[in-house]
Every structure is written in structure tokens, then in C-alpha cells.
Design a protein around this motif. Sequence first.
Motif, short mmCIF file in Angstrom:
data_model
loop_
_atom_site.label_atom_id
_atom_site.label_comp_id
_atom_site.label_asym_id
_atom_site.label_seq_id
_atom_site.Cartn_x
_atom_site.Cartn_y
_atom_site.Cartn_z
N ARG A 58 -20.59 13.27 52.56
CA ARG A 58 -20.01 12.72 53.79
C ARG A 58 -20.10 13.75 54.90
NH1 ARG A 58 -17.18 8.04 52.98
NH2 ARG A 58 -16.13 8.24 54.97
N ILE A 59 -20.64 13.33 56.03
CA ILE A 59 -20.70 14.17 57.21
C ILE A 59 -19.99 13.43 58.34
CG2 ILE A 59 -22.16 15.39 58.85
CD1 ILE A 59 -24.36 15.43 56.80
N LEU A 60 -18.83 13.93 58.74
CA LEU A 60 -18.06 13.31 59.82
C LEU A 60 -17.89 11.82 59.58
CD1 LEU A 60 -19.66 15.19 62.84
CD2 LEU A 60 -17.46 15.65 61.75
N THR A 153 -23.57 14.72 66.90
CA THR A 153 -23.07 15.29 68.16
C THR A 153 -22.02 14.36 68.77
OG1 THR A 153 -25.16 16.41 68.59
CG2 THR A 153 -23.71 16.06 70.48
N ARG A 154 -22.30 13.06 68.75
CA ARG A 154 -21.34 12.07 69.28
C ARG A 154 -20.02 12.14 68.53
NH1 ARG A 154 -19.62 6.56 68.80
NH2 ARG A 154 -20.34 6.53 66.64
N ARG A 155 -20.08 12.25 67.22
CA ARG A 155 -18.87 12.29 66.41
C ARG A 155 -18.10 13.60 66.59
NH1 ARG A 155 -18.38 8.50 62.06
NH2 ARG A 155 -19.81 6.77 62.45
N LEU A 156 -18.81 14.70 66.65
CA LEU A 156 -18.14 15.98 66.85
C LEU A 156 -17.37 16.01 68.17
CD1 LEU A 156 -20.65 18.72 65.63
CD2 LEU A 156 -18.29 18.39 64.85
N ALA A 157 -17.97 15.44 69.21
CA ALA A 157 -17.35 15.45 70.53
C ALA A 157 -16.08 14.60 70.56
CB ALA A 157 -18.33 14.94 71.57
N GLU A 161 -7.88 18.06 68.28
CA GLU A 161 -7.59 19.41 67.79
C GLU A 161 -7.18 19.40 66.32
OE1 GLU A 161 -3.91 17.51 69.38
OE2 GLU A 161 -5.97 17.82 70.11
N ARG A 162 -6.85 18.23 65.76
CA ARG A 162 -6.48 18.13 64.35
C ARG A 162 -7.67 17.76 63.46
NH1 ARG A 162 -3.65 13.83 63.51
NH2 ARG A 162 -4.25 12.89 65.49
N GLY A 163 -8.85 17.62 64.08
CA GLY A 163 -10.01 17.23 63.30
C GLY A 163 -10.07 15.74 63.03
#
Length: 205
Positions: A58-60, A153-157, A161-163
Motif C-alpha cells: 500500500r502506498i498512500l 504527488t497528489r495524495r502527498l499534497a 499534519e497527522r498524516g
Amino acid sequence: MVEEKSRGRSVPHIAPKAYLVRHPKGLDDEGLTLAETEATRPIPPVYQEFLREMNGGRILNVAFYGLTGGMLLRDPTDPVGQPFSIAFDNEWYRRADYIPEGHFGFATANDPLRTQGHFFLTSIGTVEMYHRDEDRIGKSWPSFSDFLLDEMTRRLAALDERGKFQEAFQLLPGDTSDWEARAEEKYVDTLSLFAKMKRKIWRPR
């Protein structure tokens, strides 16, 4: 946190076991052969290279398919566990009829309730995200690498702050704003059908 059987990318400033990336270790040549047997169709070279780095995972919150085959049994000490089987979306009895024969399923992502987007590598190397229950494409990408860069990149953005994903974040990319409502409608229709069948079966004679 890195273990012998599996790996993850944690965010320890949030919690010791808060993982943004979870994946078993990559496959060798023998593992790739077994994965292709499990998939029951050839694995595109670009996804073979991905599996050499990580056997699904699983990635993001995107679930990438990998080899299971009884080799990677769930271990209570293993924070990752085994991936979703690479047979999903590839074996004929798991695969939707509207998916073209040359497409290879490699991942799934969920919307909040009942909708899923299923990701496929096409025979020409592009990536398409299909609706789980309908012949609809929500978004496409020119290549597997473009998909990874764009979607991750879309998901990381969108992480706070809690992930966690921000509340207004659209989990499935592209033209999918009505997918959740349509899935809910289908779910309600299915419940209604089951209720009618139950009444018919148990109706006093």
C-alpha cells in the motif's frame, strides 16, 4: 521501521506504527515467474520491475497487487502482511467483462464508502482507472511512471499534519465526483432486492 520480511515508511512524529507506505520485499526471478502464474496472464515489464522493488503493498492508500500463493503468510509480528493477490482483476472469474483483454490490473483505491477505482496497464503502456461496477474510465495517464508521479504527488499534497487525508480531498482522481453516489444507489437497490427475495422465501404458506 524495516524488518527482514517486510518494509514500511513510517511517520514516527505522528505514531510509531503510522505508515504511509507498506510493502513486502521485492521478488526475484523465481518469484516473478510464480507471480505470472498466479496472475494467469503475462505481467508487463514495467510492473515486473516494480515487483522487483516491492511485492505489492500500500502506498498512500493505493493497494498494489503482488504475489501471495501461500508464500507470504500473515505474521502477527509483521507490520505489513501480504498484498492483495495479483490475480485480482486478471483471472477471468475475478475480472469485469468490460475490461479489454490486453489490460493488466495492478492496483485498487477506495473512495470513502462503496466506490473503488481499479487501475490497469494497457497493451500500449498507458494506465486507465476504471469504475469497479461500470464501464467507465475516471482518469488515464500516459505511462506507469506518470501515474506514480502524478497520483502519489497528489495524495502527498493532501495529507494533513497527522498524516491523514484532508476531509475535502477527493480520494479517487479524475472525473469521479458522481461515482460514490452511483455506488450508493446500486447498494440500496441490491439491499432492496435481497429484502424482496427474503420476504418471498419466508412468506407463510
